[in-house]
Write a protein that holds these residues in place. Structure first.
Motif, PDB file in Angstrom:
ATOM      1  N   TRP A   1      37.041  46.543  33.647  1.00 43.32           N
ATOM      2  CA  TRP A   1      37.298  45.284  32.950  1.00 43.32           C
ATOM      3  C   TRP A   1      37.869  44.244  33.892  1.00 43.32           C
ATOM      4  O   TRP A   1      37.668  43.040  33.693  1.00 43.32           O
ATOM      5  CB  TRP A   1      38.282  45.517  31.793  1.00 43.32           C
ATOM      6  CG  TRP A   1      37.731  46.369  30.690  1.00 43.32           C
ATOM      7  CD1 TRP A   1      38.196  47.564  30.265  1.00 43.32           C
ATOM      8  CD2 TRP A   1      36.596  46.079  29.862  1.00 43.32           C
ATOM      9  NE1 TRP A   1      37.433  48.055  29.235  1.00 43.32           N
ATOM     10  CE2 TRP A   1      36.438  47.155  28.957  1.00 43.32           C
ATOM     11  CE3 TRP A   1      35.692  45.022  29.800  1.00 43.32           C
ATOM     12  CZ2 TRP A   1      35.432  47.202  28.007  1.00 43.32           C
ATOM     13  CZ3 TRP A   1      34.678  45.069  28.853  1.00 43.32           C
ATOM     14  CH2 TRP A   1      34.551  46.140  27.969  1.00 43.32           C
ATOM     15  N   ALA A   2      38.580  44.684  34.918  1.00 44.42           N
ATOM     16  CA  ALA A   2      39.145  43.736  35.887  1.00 44.42           C
ATOM     17  C   ALA A   2      38.043  42.970  36.620  1.00 44.42           C
ATOM     18  O   ALA A   2      38.240  41.821  37.023  1.00 44.42           O
ATOM     19  CB  ALA A   2      40.029  44.481  36.893  1.00 44.42           C
ATOM     20  N   ASP A   3      36.886  43.597  36.776  1.00 44.89           N
ATOM     21  CA  ASP A   3      35.767  42.917  37.443  1.00 44.89           C
ATOM     22  C   ASP A   3      35.190  41.794  36.599  1.00 44.89           C
ATOM     23  O   ASP A   3      34.473  40.927  37.115  1.00 44.89           O
ATOM     24  CB  ASP A   3      34.656  43.921  37.762  1.00 44.89           C
ATOM     25  CG  ASP A   3      35.113  44.984  38.751  1.00 44.89           C
ATOM     26  OD1 ASP A   3      35.917  44.639  39.641  1.00 44.89           O
ATOM     27  OD2 ASP A   3      34.677  46.144  38.612  1.00 44.89           O
ATOM     28  N   LEU A   4      35.494  41.797  35.286  1.00 41.49           N
ATOM     29  CA  LEU A   4      34.944  40.793  34.385  1.00 41.49           C
ATOM     30  C   LEU A   4      35.985  39.773  33.957  1.00 41.49           C
ATOM     31  O   LEU A   4      35.860  39.141  32.906  1.00 41.49           O
ATOM     32  CB  LEU A   4      34.340  41.475  33.143  1.00 41.49           C
ATOM     33  CG  LEU A   4      33.207  42.478  33.415  1.00 41.49           C
ATOM     34  CD1 LEU A   4      32.671  43.054  32.123  1.00 41.49           C
ATOM     35  CD2 LEU A   4      32.078  41.825  34.211  1.00 41.49           C
ATOM     36  N   GLU A   5      37.019  39.616  34.746  1.00 47.10           N
ATOM     37  CA  GLU A   5      38.002  38.565  34.497  1.00 47.10           C
ATOM     38  C   GLU A   5      37.539  37.268  35.150  1.00 47.10           C
ATOM     39  O   GLU A   5      36.916  37.277  36.209  1.00 47.10           O
ATOM     40  CB  GLU A   5      39.373  38.977  35.044  1.00 47.10           C
ATOM     41  CG  GLU A   5      39.985  40.167  34.306  1.00 47.10           C
ATOM     42  CD  GLU A   5      41.333  40.560  34.878  1.00 47.10           C
ATOM     43  OE1 GLU A   5      41.739  39.936  35.891  1.00 47.10           O
ATOM     44  OE2 GLU A   5      41.965  41.483  34.337  1.00 47.10           O
ATOM     45  N   ASP A   6      37.848  36.158  34.487  1.00 38.92           N
ATOM     46  CA  ASP A   6      37.419  34.845  34.991  1.00 38.92           C
ATOM     47  C   ASP A   6      38.021  34.572  36.356  1.00 38.92           C
ATOM     48  O   ASP A   6      39.238  34.666  36.547  1.00 38.92           O
ATOM     49  CB  ASP A   6      37.848  33.752  34.014  1.00 38.92           C
ATOM     50  CG  ASP A   6      37.222  33.913  32.645  1.00 38.92           C
ATOM     51  OD1 ASP A   6      36.275  34.711  32.523  1.00 38.92           O
ATOM     52  OD2 ASP A   6      37.682  33.246  31.699  1.00 38.92           O
ATOM     53  N   ARG A   7      37.160  34.246  37.300  1.00 42.15           N
ATOM     54  CA  ARG A   7      37.635  33.892  38.646  1.00 42.15           C
ATOM     55  C   ARG A   7      36.499  33.222  39.401  1.00 42.15           C
ATOM     56  O   ARG A   7      35.315  33.418  39.087  1.00 42.15           O
ATOM     57  CB  ARG A   7      38.117  35.129  39.413  1.00 42.15           C
ATOM     58  CG  ARG A   7      37.040  36.176  39.678  1.00 42.15           C
ATOM     59  CD  ARG A   7      37.534  37.204  40.704  1.00 42.15           C
ATOM     60  NE  ARG A   7      38.615  37.973  40.182  1.00 42.15           N
ATOM     61  CZ  ARG A   7      38.473  39.120  39.503  1.00 42.15           C
ATOM     62  NH1 ARG A   7      37.253  39.593  39.277  1.00 42.15           N
ATOM     63  NH2 ARG A   7      39.501  39.782  39.060  1.00 42.15           N
ATOM     64  N   GLU A   8      36.850  32.403  40.369  1.00 44.84           N
ATOM     65  CA  GLU A   8      35.892  31.752  41.273  1.00 44.84           C
ATOM     66  C   GLU A   8      34.786  31.009  40.508  1.00 44.84           C
ATOM     67  O   GLU A   8      33.609  31.067  40.851  1.00 44.84           O
ATOM     68  CB  GLU A   8      35.253  32.792  42.214  1.00 44.84           C
ATOM     69  CG  GLU A   8      36.273  33.498  43.099  1.00 44.84           C
ATOM     70  CD  GLU A   8      35.637  34.568  43.960  1.00 44.84           C
ATOM     71  OE1 GLU A   8      34.405  34.799  43.808  1.00 44.84           O
ATOM     72  OE2 GLU A   8      36.346  35.171  44.786  1.00 44.84           O
ATOM     73  N   GLY A   9      35.186  30.335  39.452  1.00 44.41           N
ATOM     74  CA  GLY A   9      34.220  29.548  38.686  1.00 44.41           C
ATOM     75  C   GLY A   9      33.357  30.355  37.737  1.00 44.41           C
ATOM     76  O   GLY A   9      32.529  29.785  37.024  1.00 44.41           O
ATOM     77  N   ARG A  10      33.532  31.663  37.702  1.00 47.47           N
ATOM     78  CA  ARG A  10      32.766  32.515  36.793  1.00 47.47           C
ATOM     79  C   ARG A  10      33.540  32.733  35.492  1.00 47.47           C
ATOM     80  O   ARG A  10      34.735  33.030  35.521  1.00 47.47           O
ATOM     81  CB  ARG A  10      32.452  33.864  37.440  1.00 47.47           C
ATOM     82  CG  ARG A  10      31.381  33.793  38.520  1.00 47.47           C
ATOM     83  CD  ARG A  10      31.141  35.171  39.113  1.00 47.47           C
ATOM     84  NE  ARG A  10      29.975  35.190  39.992  1.00 47.47           N
ATOM     85  CZ  ARG A  10      28.746  35.478  39.608  1.00 47.47           C
ATOM     86  NH1 ARG A  10      28.517  35.787  38.343  1.00 47.47           N
ATOM     87  NH2 ARG A  10      27.741  35.479  40.463  1.00 47.47           N
ATOM     88  N   ILE A  11      32.866  32.598  34.380  1.00 47.99           N
ATOM     89  CA  ILE A  11      33.467  32.804  33.070  1.00 47.99           C
ATOM     90  C   ILE A  11      32.705  33.917  32.371  1.00 47.99           C
ATOM     91  O   ILE A  11      31.471  33.909  32.337  1.00 47.99           O
ATOM     92  CB  ILE A  11      33.414  31.518  32.226  1.00 47.99           C
ATOM     93  CG1 ILE A  11      34.174  30.396  32.933  1.00 47.99           C
ATOM     94  CG2 ILE A  11      33.988  31.749  30.831  1.00 47.99           C
ATOM     95  CD1 ILE A  11      34.059  29.058  32.244  1.00 47.99           C
ATOM     96  N   TYR A  12      33.443  34.878  31.826  1.00 42.30           N
ATOM     97  CA  TYR A  12      32.815  36.027  31.192  1.00 42.30           C
ATOM     98  C   TYR A  12      33.128  36.051  29.691  1.00 42.30           C
ATOM     99  O   TYR A  12      34.159  35.541  29.239  1.00 42.30           O
ATOM    100  CB  TYR A  12      33.294  37.331  31.840  1.00 42.30           C
ATOM    101  CG  TYR A  12      32.902  37.462  33.291  1.00 42.30           C
ATOM    102  CD1 TYR A  12      31.614  37.867  33.643  1.00 42.30           C
ATOM    103  CD2 TYR A  12      33.809  37.167  34.298  1.00 42.30           C
ATOM    104  CE1 TYR A  12      31.246  37.997  34.972  1.00 42.30           C
ATOM    105  CE2 TYR A  12      33.447  37.293  35.643  1.00 42.30           C
ATOM    106  CZ  TYR A  12      32.159  37.700  35.966  1.00 42.30           C
ATOM    107  OH  TYR A  12      31.804  37.808  37.281  1.00 42.30           O
ATOM    108  N   ALA A  13      32.222  36.665  28.934  1.00 41.22           N
ATOM    109  CA  ALA A  13      32.446  36.842  27.504  1.00 41.22           C
ATOM    110  C   ALA A  13      33.594  37.822  27.284  1.00 41.22           C
ATOM    111  O   ALA A  13      33.751  38.794  28.026  1.00 41.22           O
ATOM    112  CB  ALA A  13      31.175  37.372  26.846  1.00 41.22           C
TER     113      ALA A  13
END
Length: 394
Positions: free
Chosen positions: A22-34
């Motif tokens: 789940w840590a890989d799907l945290e918002d970072r570097e302009g990426r937003i995840y559901a």
């Protein structure tokens, strides 16, 4: 205990491939995840759509029904009878010959009178034509705008043309704003249908509708959490395309534009068979079943997602049988009534278009006429028409 259940429920191996957390799907570097927490917004969306539907049916669909002359059928009132009313409410709506005989003894009524009473009483429980018209209009309009919105959200995406691209970089795929709105409007719509099932027109496939709405919501929610969003948008657009024509055909049929409705229903049938029984299993399910194994080992979420797609496919087969029966009934059963007039395939096809009516899943009103003269007139009129056809050499 609650902490243990929560940990088990959100165990990464249930939802994500190996070596992804789940840590890989945290918002970072302009990426937003559901995020799963966003799913709470589905209920407000559903309630808002119910309000929009209420306003649409009264401010748009009802005036349109007036313009097109859509009116409820005048129903005969039933004679007050406590014995029959109690039996209708507590025992059964449909009578067997044994039931009819027993009720005749209790009421001292003849069989025909008891049967007519129950037909009229059943008709009182059925929704009117205007209600069906308004409901079909709402669904048609929503499916149309949802499909258009889905195409606008997908037309410039590479995975719309090469479906293998839905797995490029999975699950680390950034959420697009168009995907967010598309998903939540669709989930809100299906939840609103589920909430309003008890008030809507009840059809023969009521249980299948409940299963369909629950399976769809479960599939959409799971695909949102596990970031199967790209393939989810394709599935939604594929389903909406045929639903527009089905609801549109019902609207036109209620408005007595029968020829246009019949033609639209035929187009819907071919589109349904193409999208639900060809593209869905051999394009979408093949994509979700085969291509992921080229990138990662199977996990629980992989199996669960595909099982839910199979459930939808089974429902598609069920509805395909209903549609096929309707076509068979209209082409062979009704056409046989006019056998003297139908000497060529072209005339048979014309008769098919003129005979195809309604939605075979609807709980249609019954003929509750109690006039033998009227029945005799209809029978003599039909016999006379057949005799004239034979006299003319048909």
């Amino acid at each position: 205990m609650l902490h243990t259940v929560t940990e088990w429920l959100w165990w990464e191996r249930l939802w994500l491939p190996v070596n992804v957390s789940w840590a890989d799907l945290e918002d970072r570097e302009g990426r937003i995840y559901a995020k799963a927490s966003q799913l709470y917004a589905v209920l407000p969306y559903a309630l808002c759509l119910l309000v929009v539907r209420f306003l649409f049916e009264r401010l748009v669909a009802s005036p349109l029904a007036n313009v097109w002359g859509v009116k409820d059928r005048i129903r005969h009132t039933v004679e007050q009878n406590a014995i029959l009313e109690n039996y209708f409410r507590k025992q059964a709506h449909i009578l067997s010959p044994v039931d009819v005989s027993a009720l005749c003894k209790k009421t001292s009524w003849p069989e025909r009178k008891v049967q007519v009473w129950f037909r009229r009483r059943r008709n009182q429980e059925r929704p009117g034509l205007r209600k069906r018209f308004c409901e079909a209009s709402w669904r048609c309009v929503f499916y149309f705008f949802a499909f258009v919105g889905g195409i606008l959200a997908l037309h410039d995406k590479p995975w719309f043309y090469n479906i293998k691209e839905v797995w490029a970089g999975f699950p680390k795929q950034s959420l697009l704003q168009s995907q967010y709105w598309y998903y939540f409007l669709e989930m809100g719509f299906y939840l609103s249908l589920l909430l309003s099932l008890t008030f809507d027109v009840k059809r023969k496939d009521f249980k299948e509708q409940v299963i369909h709405h629950i399976a769809t919501l479960t599939l959409l929610a799971f695909s949102w959490i596990s970031n199967y969003i790209r393939v989810g948008t394709i599935v939604m657009a594929l389903h909406d395309s045929a639903d527009i024509l089905l609801e549109g055909a019902k609207v036109l049929n209620y408005a007595k534009w029968h020829q246009t409705a019949n033609a639209m229903f035929v187009v819907f049938t071919f589109l349904f068979m193409l999208t639900r029984l060809v593209l869905f299993p051999f394009w979408v399910i093949h994509c979700t079943w085969v291509y992921p194994l080229e990138r990662f080992a199977p996990f629980f979420g992989y199996y669960f997602f595909n099982v839910m797609l199979i459930v939808l496919l089974m429902l598609h087969f069920y509805w395909a049988v209903l549609i096929s029966k309707m076509l068979y009934k209209c082409i062979f059963t009704k056409v046989s009534l006019h056998v003297y007039a139908l000497n060529t395939f072209s005339t048979s096809l014309c008769a098919f278009f003129s005979q195809l009516e309604g939605d075979d899943r609807s709980d249609e009103e019954e003929d509750d006429s109690d006039s033998p003269k009227e029945k005799n007139y209809k029978l003599s009129h039909l016999n006379g028409a057949g005799a004239r056809g034979r006299a003319n050499g048909h």
